[in-house]
Design a protein around this motif. Structure first.
Motif, PDB file in Angstrom:
ATOM      1  N   UNK A 287      20.329 -16.953  -4.428  1.00  0.00           N
ATOM      2  CA  UNK A 287      18.944 -17.722  -4.377  1.00  0.00           C
ATOM      3  C   UNK A 287      18.866 -18.544  -3.108  1.00  0.00           C
ATOM      4  N   UNK A 288      17.738 -18.534  -2.911  1.00  0.00           N
ATOM      5  CA  UNK A 288      17.366 -19.137  -1.547  1.00  0.00           C
ATOM      6  C   UNK A 288      16.167 -20.113  -1.500  1.00  0.00           C
ATOM      7  N   UNK A 289      15.455 -20.488  -0.704  1.00  0.00           N
ATOM      8  CA  UNK A 289      14.494 -21.592  -0.508  1.00  0.00           C
ATOM      9  C   UNK A 289      13.308 -21.296  -1.390  1.00  0.00           C
ATOM     10  N   UNK A 290      13.084 -19.818  -1.663  1.00  0.00           N
ATOM     11  CA  UNK A 290      11.897 -19.514  -2.638  1.00  0.00           C
ATOM     12  C   UNK A 290      12.338 -19.055  -3.990  1.00  0.00           C
ATOM     13  N   UNK A 291      13.421 -19.521  -4.183  1.00  0.00           N
ATOM     14  CA  UNK A 291      13.752 -19.157  -5.672  1.00  0.00           C
ATOM     15  C   UNK A 291      15.053 -17.712  -5.565  1.00  0.00           C
ATOM     16  N   UNK A 292      15.162 -16.871  -6.637  1.00  0.00           N
ATOM     17  CA  UNK A 292      15.966 -16.095  -6.510  1.00  0.00           C
ATOM     18  C   UNK A 292      15.458 -14.932  -5.879  1.00  0.00           C
ATOM     19  N   UNK A 293      16.590 -14.255  -5.055  1.00  0.00           N
ATOM     20  CA  UNK A 293      16.143 -12.931  -4.366  1.00  0.00           C
ATOM     21  C   UNK A 293      16.329 -11.661  -4.916  1.00  0.00           C
ATOM     22  N   UNK A 294      15.032 -11.147  -4.726  1.00  0.00           N
ATOM     23  CA  UNK A 294      14.811  -9.758  -5.621  1.00  0.00           C
ATOM     24  C   UNK A 294      15.775  -8.668  -4.567  1.00  0.00           C
ATOM     25  N   UNK A 295      16.917  -8.125  -5.148  1.00  0.00           N
ATOM     26  CA  UNK A 295      17.617  -7.082  -4.508  1.00  0.00           C
ATOM     27  C   UNK A 295      16.993  -5.771  -4.611  1.00  0.00           C
ATOM     28  N   UNK A 296      17.098  -5.117  -3.606  1.00  0.00           N
ATOM     29  CA  UNK A 296      16.607  -3.584  -3.591  1.00  0.00           C
ATOM     30  C   UNK A 296      17.199  -2.801  -4.549  1.00  0.00           C
ATOM     31  N   UNK A 297      18.609  -3.077  -4.836  1.00  0.00           N
ATOM     32  CA  UNK A 297      19.320  -2.100  -5.713  1.00  0.00           C
ATOM     33  C   UNK A 297      20.432  -2.868  -6.204  1.00  0.00           C
ATOM     34  N   UNK A 298      20.872  -2.623  -7.427  1.00  0.00           N
ATOM     35  CA  UNK A 298      21.843  -3.420  -8.244  1.00  0.00           C
ATOM     36  C   UNK A 298      23.150  -3.702  -7.344  1.00  0.00           C
ATOM     37  N   UNK A 299      24.051  -4.774  -7.461  1.00  0.00           N
ATOM     38  CA  UNK A 299      24.815  -4.931  -6.811  1.00  0.00           C
ATOM     39  C   UNK A 299      26.073  -4.073  -7.495  1.00  0.00           C
ATOM     40  N   UNK A 300      27.040  -3.585  -6.571  1.00  0.00           N
ATOM     41  CA  UNK A 300      27.986  -2.617  -6.942  1.00  0.00           C
ATOM     42  C   UNK A 300      29.501  -3.193  -6.606  1.00  0.00           C
ATOM     43  N   UNK A 301      30.581  -2.692  -7.486  1.00  0.00           N
ATOM     44  CA  UNK A 301      31.823  -3.041  -6.974  1.00  0.00           C
ATOM     45  C   UNK A 301      32.542  -1.708  -7.177  1.00  0.00           C
ATOM     46  N   UNK A 302      33.585  -1.474  -6.165  1.00  0.00           N
ATOM     47  CA  UNK A 302      34.442  -0.373  -6.003  1.00  0.00           C
ATOM     48  C   UNK A 302      35.621  -0.751  -5.527  1.00  0.00           C
ATOM     49  N   UNK A 303      36.563  -0.991  -6.428  1.00  0.00           N
ATOM     50  CA  UNK A 303      37.903  -1.259  -6.139  1.00  0.00           C
ATOM     51  C   UNK A 303      38.118  -2.885  -5.849  1.00  0.00           C
ATOM     52  N   UNK A 304      38.232  -3.307  -4.612  1.00  0.00           N
ATOM     53  CA  UNK A 304      38.511  -4.792  -4.613  1.00  0.00           C
ATOM     54  C   UNK A 304      37.249  -5.156  -3.687  1.00  0.00           C
ATOM     55  N   UNK A 305      36.164  -4.441  -3.702  1.00  0.00           N
ATOM     56  CA  UNK A 305      35.023  -5.078  -2.917  1.00  0.00           C
ATOM     57  C   UNK A 305      33.604  -5.052  -3.785  1.00  0.00           C
ATOM     58  N   UNK A 306      32.816  -5.926  -3.578  1.00  0.00           N
ATOM     59  CA  UNK A 306      31.634  -5.975  -4.291  1.00  0.00           C
ATOM     60  C   UNK A 306      30.599  -5.935  -3.183  1.00  0.00           C
ATOM     61  N   UNK A 307      29.328  -5.273  -3.127  1.00  0.00           N
ATOM     62  CA  UNK A 307      28.598  -5.235  -2.382  1.00  0.00           C
ATOM     63  C   UNK A 307      26.994  -5.488  -2.874  1.00  0.00           C
ATOM     64  N   UNK A 308      26.056  -6.066  -2.168  1.00  0.00           N
ATOM     65  CA  UNK A 308      24.651  -6.236  -2.749  1.00  0.00           C
ATOM     66  C   UNK A 308      23.818  -6.244  -1.600  1.00  0.00           C
ATOM     67  N   UNK A 309      22.742  -5.339  -1.544  1.00  0.00           N
ATOM     68  CA  UNK A 309      21.820  -5.299  -0.395  1.00  0.00           C
ATOM     69  C   UNK A 309      20.847  -6.277  -0.459  1.00  0.00           C
ATOM     70  N   UNK A 310      20.498  -6.459   0.715  1.00  0.00           N
ATOM     71  CA  UNK A 310      19.373  -7.818   0.908  1.00  0.00           C
ATOM     72  C   UNK A 310      17.978  -6.950   1.437  1.00  0.00           C
TER      73      UNK A 310
END
Length: 532
Positions: free
Chosen positions: A62-85
């Motif tokens: 979430x930012x100044x204009x509300x929730x940010x639309x992510x280009x792709x769903x967040x994903x988790x692999x092992x010990x790492x979580x990643x989300x594109x901006x």
């Protein structure tokens, strides 16, 4: 006995050496962007790295204009979580809120803040998300489950290894086992409620709450433990023959089930085997109390062989119980100073004290009270066993809380409620906690940079002087949890924090954590509104 102790010690070394480090709920160890970072341009992604493999429940930005639309769903692999901006984000403060399931089955969460062209925020590690009523209810269910396992599974082991309890008692023990089956099944729904951060307890009526937990380790634990307790219940209702062996096998299955989730699950099969062995030893010891009392009530001479046989088996059982318990404490805490430096460690100490008291009573029974049975003195032994029943129930309660407590230090154990007062210049909230008067001011209580001031006074009006004060900011409705910041001392009894974390309008909750001494920390939850 010496050979047994040597073998147990060797098993302890095998379990502890390859693991290296404490076992606990997952903890965030790195983030990009870092919490509190100021960036000149939009990063390509948000990356979170934990100290063990995790399963992603959800990630919101979430930012100044509300929730940010992510280009792709967040994903988790092992010990790492990643989300594109996406590119072209506006200047301002951004909040990244995450919820994951750690390898031990516990849902945790937190929030980090970074700015695009805005002033930096002091970097700290987000705290785990609080689960309110779900955690308390899960502790109650866990106590019921452990009690059912001790009564039913322990009764079945007593029947197989010592002597069959009276049929009337076996029926009660079978009923206790069925209560454990219900408690095991219910844990799935409460796990789902915690994972989804659903309203308590209304979230149980939503099928999605139950579906959410089916992929967690808690579901597997519930299924295997319930199956074992069903076998135990059936065996206790059957007459003599193979029923005794069937009950012992059911107890073993239930013990294995208990190890499939929780702290042991994060350590792999060696720690899980250690927990299952610990659970079986505890069930044999605690589960023998009611059968022994029933046999003593039927006649001291008939009970004497059972008491002697139980006592002879209890000696190696106690050795296994103590060594396996010490091994688990060492694995989860990592270092012995954690015994007094965390709420988890203090619970371990309380459990150890209770176990020592039980051991002293067992020695009293074996050395003094059991020999007096042959002379007709059974009242003292019955009283001693009843006291053991009470101590055993307390130990099971402590164990239930241990299973829901993170071994990481910094747990809070005292809480208070707030009473808000509106203010045109901001928000003012007053409360009392641990004998202290607390006044929290948030100015201007608008989205953006705010100044948060906390004043603490003793009952006589003099300023309080705690060792440290921290504040954890959350807005549950927006999925923002665990923005933890340390407040700096401005004057005696006055603490201050200034930063842009209150970036969203709505109802916020500030958990003020006050370190009163090295071993005592209290907290108060205070609600206030940030208006547009």
């Amino acid at each position: 006995m010496l050979r047994l102790l040597r073998a147990a010690w060797a098993a302890l070394l095998l379990c502890t050496v390859p693991l290296g480090g404490a076992l606990a709920h997952a903890a965030l160890v790195a983030a990009s962007p870092e919490d509190g970072a100021t960036l000149a341009e939009v990063p390509r992604s948000v990356t979170l790295r934990f100290d063990e493999a995790v399963t992603l429940i959800g990630l919101r930005i979430a930012g100044p204009a509300g929730e940010v639309a992510q280009p792709a769903p967040a994903e988790a692999g092992g010990d790492t979580v990643r989300a594109s901006l996406p590119p072209g984000l506006a200047t301002g403060t951004y909040l990244v809120s995450w919820r994951v399931i750690s390898a031990d089955g516990h849902p945790i969460g937190g929030t980090l803040a970074f700015g695009l062209g805005s002033a930096p925020v002091p970097a700290t590690t987000p705290a785990g998300a609080g689960m309110g009523g779900w955690t308390a209810a899960a502790e109650v269910l866990r106590f019921l489950l452990l009690s059912a396992f001790a009564l039913g599974g322990g009764g079945a082991l007593f029947r197989a290894l010592v002597q069959a309890p009276p049929p009337s008692l076996r029926r009660w023990l079978a009923a206790a086992s069925l209560v454990g089956v219900v408690a095991a099944a219910a844990t799935i729904g409460f796990q789902g409620g915690a994972m989804e951060d659903a309203p308590f307890p209304g979230g149980l009526a939503d099928p999605a709450t139950w579906r959410a937990a089916l992929g967690s380790t808690v579901a597997g634990r519930a299924a295997v433990t319930a199956a074992g307790l069903l076998v135990v219940a059936g065996s206790l209702l059957l007459p003599a023959g193979s029923a005794a062996l069937l009950g012992a096998a059911g107890s073993a299955v239930a013990a294995i089930g208990l190890s499939l989730s929780g702290h042991a699950a994060a350590g792999g099969w060696p720690v899980q085997a250690l927990l299952a062995l610990h659970a079986l030893a505890a069930a044999y010891w605690l589960g023998a109390f009611l059968p022994l009392l029933a046999l003593l009530s039927m006649g001291r001479l008939g009970a004497l062989p059972a008491v002697r046989r139980f006592s002879s088996i209890a000696i190696p059982t106690v050795a296994v119980l103590i060594l396996s318990g010490a091994a688990q404490a060492a694995l989860h805490l990592g270092e012995w100073r954690g015994l007094l430096g965390s709420f988890y460690g203090r619970l371990v100490v309380a459990k150890a004290v209770g176990a020592v008291l039980l051991l002293l009573l067992a020695l009293l029974n074996r050395l003094f009270l059991t020999p007096r049975l042959s002379t007709g003195a059974s009242t003292a032994l019955s009283r001693s066993i009843r006291l053991e029943v009470v101590l055993g129930a307390v130990l099971l309660g402590v164990t239930a809380v241990l299973g829901m407590t993170s071994p990481h230090p910094g747990a809070v154990h005292a809480h208070a409620h707030d009473h808000g007062v509106p203010s045109r210049q901001g928000a003012i909230v007053a409360t009392q906690v641990a004998g202290l008067d607390a006044l929290l001011e948030v100015r201007p209580a608008r989205p953006g940079t705010n100044t948060i001031t906390l004043r603490l006074e003793q009952g006589d009006g003099s300023p309080a002087r705690p060792q440290e004060v921290s504040i954890e900011l959350s807005q549950p409705a927006a999925g923002v949890v665990g923005l933890r910041r340390r407040m700096r001392a401005e004057a005696p009894g006055q603490f201050l924090y200034q930063g842009p974390e209150l970036a969203l309008a709505g109802r916020w909750v500030a958990r003020v954590e006050i370190l009163v001494s090295d071993f005592e920390q209290v907290s108060a939850d205070l609600g206030f509104d940030v208006v547009p």
